[in-house]
Design a protein around this motif. Structure first.
Motif, PDB file in Angstrom:
ATOM      1  N   ARG A   1       0.860  -1.189   0.000  1.00  0.00           N
ATOM      2  CA  ARG A   1       0.000   0.000   0.000  1.00  0.00           C
ATOM      3  C   ARG A   1       0.893   1.235   0.000  1.00  0.00           C
ATOM      4  O   ARG A   1       1.772   1.369   0.858  1.00  0.00           O
ATOM      5  CB  ARG A   1      -0.900  -0.039   1.239  1.00  0.00           C
ATOM      6  CG  ARG A   1      -2.019   0.973   1.180  1.00  0.00           C
ATOM      7  CD  ARG A   1      -3.133   0.573   2.114  1.00  0.00           C
ATOM      8  NE  ARG A   1      -4.158   1.596   2.182  1.00  0.00           N
ATOM      9  CZ  ARG A   1      -5.143   1.728   1.299  1.00  0.00           C
ATOM     10  NH1 ARG A   1      -5.236   0.898   0.287  1.00  0.00           N
ATOM     11  NH2 ARG A   1      -6.048   2.691   1.430  1.00  0.00           N
TER      12      ARG A   1
ATOM     13  N   LEU B   1      -0.034   8.130  -8.043  1.00  0.00           N
ATOM     14  CA  LEU B   1      -1.240   8.760  -8.598  1.00  0.00           C
ATOM     15  C   LEU B   1      -0.908   9.599  -9.832  1.00  0.00           C
ATOM     16  O   LEU B   1      -1.635   9.567 -10.824  1.00  0.00           O
ATOM     17  CB  LEU B   1      -1.905   9.644  -7.536  1.00  0.00           C
ATOM     18  CG  LEU B   1      -2.703   8.904  -6.468  1.00  0.00           C
ATOM     19  CD1 LEU B   1      -3.191   9.874  -5.400  1.00  0.00           C
ATOM     20  CD2 LEU B   1      -3.899   8.182  -7.073  1.00  0.00           C
TER      21      LEU B   1
ATOM     22  N   TRP C   1      -0.126   7.279 -12.670  1.00  0.00           N
ATOM     23  CA  TRP C   1      -1.384   6.687 -13.153  1.00  0.00           C
ATOM     24  C   TRP C   1      -2.144   7.682 -14.044  1.00  0.00           C
ATOM     25  O   TRP C   1      -2.653   7.311 -15.103  1.00  0.00           O
ATOM     26  CB  TRP C   1      -2.235   6.267 -11.946  1.00  0.00           C
ATOM     27  CG  TRP C   1      -3.682   6.105 -12.251  1.00  0.00           C
ATOM     28  CD1 TRP C   1      -4.264   5.102 -12.956  1.00  0.00           C
ATOM     29  CD2 TRP C   1      -4.739   6.990 -11.878  1.00  0.00           C
ATOM     30  NE1 TRP C   1      -5.614   5.313 -13.041  1.00  0.00           N
ATOM     31  CE2 TRP C   1      -5.933   6.450 -12.393  1.00  0.00           C
ATOM     32  CE3 TRP C   1      -4.799   8.181 -11.153  1.00  0.00           C
ATOM     33  CZ2 TRP C   1      -7.175   7.078 -12.211  1.00  0.00           C
ATOM     34  CZ3 TRP C   1      -6.023   8.799 -10.954  1.00  0.00           C
ATOM     35  CH2 TRP C   1      -7.182   8.236 -11.488  1.00  0.00           C
TER      36      TRP C   1
ATOM     37  N   GLN D   1      -4.490  -6.231  -5.730  1.00  0.00           N
ATOM     38  CA  GLN D   1      -5.702  -5.492  -6.096  1.00  0.00           C
ATOM     39  C   GLN D   1      -6.333  -6.038  -7.384  1.00  0.00           C
ATOM     40  O   GLN D   1      -7.447  -5.635  -7.743  1.00  0.00           O
ATOM     41  CB  GLN D   1      -5.380  -4.010  -6.314  1.00  0.00           C
ATOM     42  CG  GLN D   1      -5.160  -3.207  -5.055  1.00  0.00           C
ATOM     43  CD  GLN D   1      -3.813  -3.466  -4.421  1.00  0.00           C
ATOM     44  OE1 GLN D   1      -2.870  -3.843  -5.089  1.00  0.00           O
ATOM     45  NE2 GLN D   1      -3.734  -3.273  -3.121  1.00  0.00           N
TER      46      GLN D   1
ATOM     47  N   SER E   1      -7.284   2.001 -13.024  1.00  0.00           N
ATOM     48  CA  SER E   1      -7.770   3.010 -12.070  1.00  0.00           C
ATOM     49  C   SER E   1      -8.178   2.362 -10.754  1.00  0.00           C
ATOM     50  O   SER E   1      -7.788   2.811  -9.673  1.00  0.00           O
ATOM     51  CB  SER E   1      -8.959   3.766 -12.657  1.00  0.00           C
ATOM     52  OG  SER E   1      -8.592   4.411 -13.842  1.00  0.00           O
ATOM     53  N   PHE E   2      -8.977   1.310 -10.841  1.00  0.00           N
ATOM     54  CA  PHE E   2      -9.427   0.631  -9.617  1.00  0.00           C
ATOM     55  C   PHE E   2      -8.252   0.016  -8.870  1.00  0.00           C
ATOM     56  O   PHE E   2      -8.189   0.065  -7.637  1.00  0.00           O
ATOM     57  CB  PHE E   2     -10.468  -0.441  -9.948  1.00  0.00           C
ATOM     58  CG  PHE E   2     -11.802   0.119 -10.349  1.00  0.00           C
ATOM     59  CD1 PHE E   2     -12.387   1.148  -9.625  1.00  0.00           C
ATOM     60  CD2 PHE E   2     -12.487  -0.369 -11.446  1.00  0.00           C
ATOM     61  CE1 PHE E   2     -13.620   1.675  -9.984  1.00  0.00           C
ATOM     62  CE2 PHE E   2     -13.720   0.150 -11.817  1.00  0.00           C
ATOM     63  CZ  PHE E   2     -14.294   1.168 -11.085  1.00  0.00           C
TER      64      PHE E   2
ATOM     65  N   LEU F   1      -6.132   2.945  -7.318  1.00  0.00           N
ATOM     66  CA  LEU F   1      -6.830   3.588  -6.197  1.00  0.00           C
ATOM     67  C   LEU F   1      -6.976   2.644  -5.007  1.00  0.00           C
ATOM     68  O   LEU F   1      -7.051   3.088  -3.863  1.00  0.00           O
ATOM     69  CB  LEU F   1      -8.204   4.094  -6.655  1.00  0.00           C
ATOM     70  CG  LEU F   1      -8.127   5.317  -7.575  1.00  0.00           C
ATOM     71  CD1 LEU F   1      -9.469   5.606  -8.206  1.00  0.00           C
ATOM     72  CD2 LEU F   1      -7.626   6.539  -6.821  1.00  0.00           C
TER      73      LEU F   1
ATOM     74  N   ASP G   1      -3.069   5.098  -0.449  1.00  0.00           N
ATOM     75  CA  ASP G   1      -3.800   5.715   0.653  1.00  0.00           C
ATOM     76  C   ASP G   1      -4.180   7.122   0.159  1.00  0.00           C
ATOM     77  O   ASP G   1      -3.371   8.057   0.245  1.00  0.00           O
ATOM     78  CB  ASP G   1      -2.897   5.762   1.888  1.00  0.00           C
ATOM     79  CG  ASP G   1      -3.511   6.565   3.006  1.00  0.00           C
ATOM     80  OD1 ASP G   1      -4.731   6.799   2.965  1.00  0.00           O
ATOM     81  OD2 ASP G   1      -2.758   6.974   3.912  1.00  0.00           O
ATOM     82  N   LEU G   2      -5.402   7.226  -0.368  1.00  0.00           N
ATOM     83  CA  LEU G   2      -5.797   8.462  -1.056  1.00  0.00           C
ATOM     84  C   LEU G   2      -5.796   9.658  -0.104  1.00  0.00           C
ATOM     85  O   LEU G   2      -5.292  10.738  -0.443  1.00  0.00           O
ATOM     86  CB  LEU G   2      -7.184   8.282  -1.681  1.00  0.00           C
ATOM     87  CG  LEU G   2      -7.632   9.357  -2.667  1.00  0.00           C
ATOM     88  CD1 LEU G   2      -6.686   9.461  -3.846  1.00  0.00           C
ATOM     89  CD2 LEU G   2      -9.047   9.089  -3.161  1.00  0.00           C
TER      90      LEU G   2
ATOM     91  N   LEU H   1     -13.724   8.136 -10.001  1.00  0.00           N
ATOM     92  CA  LEU H   1     -12.719   7.553  -9.095  1.00  0.00           C
ATOM     93  C   LEU H   1     -13.250   6.318  -8.366  1.00  0.00           C
ATOM     94  O   LEU H   1     -12.534   5.337  -8.203  1.00  0.00           O
ATOM     95  CB  LEU H   1     -12.266   8.586  -8.069  1.00  0.00           C
ATOM     96  CG  LEU H   1     -11.406   9.744  -8.583  1.00  0.00           C
ATOM     97  CD1 LEU H   1     -11.036  10.673  -7.434  1.00  0.00           C
ATOM     98  CD2 LEU H   1     -10.150   9.244  -9.269  1.00  0.00           C
ATOM     99  N   PHE H   2     -14.485   6.373  -7.908  1.00  0.00           N
ATOM    100  CA  PHE H   2     -14.960   5.323  -7.004  1.00  0.00           C
ATOM    101  C   PHE H   2     -16.020   4.400  -7.602  1.00  0.00           C
ATOM    102  O   PHE H   2     -16.261   3.330  -7.077  1.00  0.00           O
ATOM    103  CB  PHE H   2     -15.526   5.946  -5.726  1.00  0.00           C
ATOM    104  CG  PHE H   2     -14.519   6.768  -4.966  1.00  0.00           C
ATOM    105  CD1 PHE H   2     -13.437   6.161  -4.349  1.00  0.00           C
ATOM    106  CD2 PHE H   2     -14.624   8.137  -4.893  1.00  0.00           C
ATOM    107  CE1 PHE H   2     -12.492   6.910  -3.672  1.00  0.00           C
ATOM    108  CE2 PHE H   2     -13.698   8.901  -4.211  1.00  0.00           C
ATOM    109  CZ  PHE H   2     -12.621   8.280  -3.600  1.00  0.00           C
TER     110      PHE H   2
END
Lengths: 187, 208
Positions: free
Chosen positions: A2, A12, A15, A45, A99-100, A103, A107-108, B96-97
């Motif tokens: 992570r 990020l 990406w 992930q 993206s998934f 993310l 740790d956003l 994003l989610f």
């Protein structure tokens, strides 16, 4: 693995640039290879990200592929070139999957720490979304329980109009509370 | 209505970001106060409301359903720039989610769904509100949704024209696939919803 702090910000940014680069690719082998590469780079992930991409982004590109194929066969009476459609579907899948996966691996909130305003906006909005979704769902269940039949589209619209008014009033108050609480905790 | 990632090349997505970014800055500074701290709850609340509106599914005959957009209502209530900022944040969160839309096409989607449609709705409502506010709201929301949909279809058509290998669907097919449901079903639903919501809000203000 992570990614946190500075590493998360680098991941990020990489990406984001990669998404724009990938959106210009049309080589099927390269796109498929990149999907495998992302899965190898972020193995923990990969399964979850693949499932989410298959459920969200891929169906739309497949539907467009089918629609255009039917139009080409029935209206234009030509055989469509499937290469471009396959590339489109793979491109969409690759960007959604990566993206998934990314993310899920960063740790956003930690990555956004240098920008406290942005962090607070994200927290305030997501907290509101959760509570308002509950309100909308409960309101819909209430409408169903009050009617002896299944709610029609007009019933749904009237209910949505009422829920919106309630949401606008409640959310303004709740958002201020959440924002004040965050500020008092040093965000 | 969102364009997903991968449908448009950077030749269109990057200029869209270049157009949208100054508008985001201007809209945030103009409508959410000089202090960002004070503005945050309002931005968050409006964004959350717009987001949740898009999750409210309206059942349709035949077992299917559609969902509201709500950007036109926000424009009628708070102005087109507020609607643009809130809808842009909704699109960012969805990208994003929730895997709807995308991060590379955020600028395009925000301009189409958050600016063009709500601005048209607001202008139509302003023109008609004194004579017939309900008709103005209905017509504004209907027109706004159609213009948003048309903008998305046009940008997809432009992408096909620039590079058919990037987006192989011809413009007439994309236009018909997007506009027919929008003209016949989604536009009417959005317009009716906008009228109902404005009526309930006005009743709430009158009673207290």
């Amino acid at each position: 693995m992570r990614f946190r702090g500075r590493a998360a910000r680098v991941v990020l940014l990489t990406w984001l640039v990669a998404c724009f680069v990938c959106s210009a690719l049309a080589n099927i082998a390269l796109l498929a290879g990149l999907i495998v590469l992302v899965a190898m780079l972020l193995p923990r992930q990969a399964a979850r990200a693949a499932r989410r991409a298959l459920l969200t982004a891929v169906p739309l590109s497949v539907a467009i592929l089918l629609l255009t194929w039917v139009h080409a066969r029935l209206v234009l009476h030509v055989r469509p070139d499937l290469h471009a459609y396959a590339a489109l579907a793979l491109r969409t899948a690759l960007i959604a999957f990566s993206s998934f996966a990314v993310l899920g691996a960063v740790d956003l909130m930690g990555a956004l720490a240098p920008w406290p305003t942005l962090s607070r906006l994200l927290v305030v909005t997501l907290a509101q979304i959760h509570s308002l979704r509950l309100l909308a769902r409960e309101s819909w269940l209430g409408l169903r329980s009050r009617l002896p039949r299944k709610p029609s589209a007009i019933d749904g619209l009237r209910n949505a109009g009422g829920v919106t008014a309630t949401m606008l009033t409640l959310s303004a108050r709740n958002a201020r509370d959440v924002s004040d609480a965050l500020r008092s905790r040093g965000f | 209505m969102h364009i997903p990632d991968g449908f448009l090349a950077p030749t269109l997505t990057i200029p869209a970001y270049a157009v949208a970014a100054p508008l985001w800055v201007w809209g945030t500074r103009k409508h959410f106060g000089p202090s960002q701290m004070d503005a945050l709850p309002a931005v968050g609340a409006l964004t959350a409301v717009a987001f949740v509106l898009q999750t409210i599914m309206i059942p349709l005959p035949g077992g299917t359903s559609t969902h509201l957009v709500g950007a036109c209502l926000l424009a009628l209530l708070r102005g087109p720039l507020v609607a643009f900022v809130a809808e842009s944040l909704v699109l960012l969160l969805q990208a994003l989610f929730f895997g709807a839309g995308g991060i590379t096409v955020l600028g395009v989607n925000a301009l189409a769904m958050g600016l063009i449609g709500p601005l048209a709705a607001w202008l139509a409502f302003q023109a008609l509100r004194r004579r017939a506010p309900a008709i103005g709201a209905f017509f504004g929301a209907y027109l706004g949704l159609q213009l948003s949909t048309l903008s998305v279809a046009l940008i997809l058509g432009l992408q096909h024209h620039l590079d058919a290998a990037q987006f192989p669907t011809p413009f007439p097919v994309a236009l018909a696939a997007m506009m027919l449901p929008s003209l016949a079903i989604t536009g009417v639903i959005e317009a009716l919803y906008t009228v109902f919501a404005l009526r309930v809000l006005a009743r709430g203000r009158n009673t207290g």
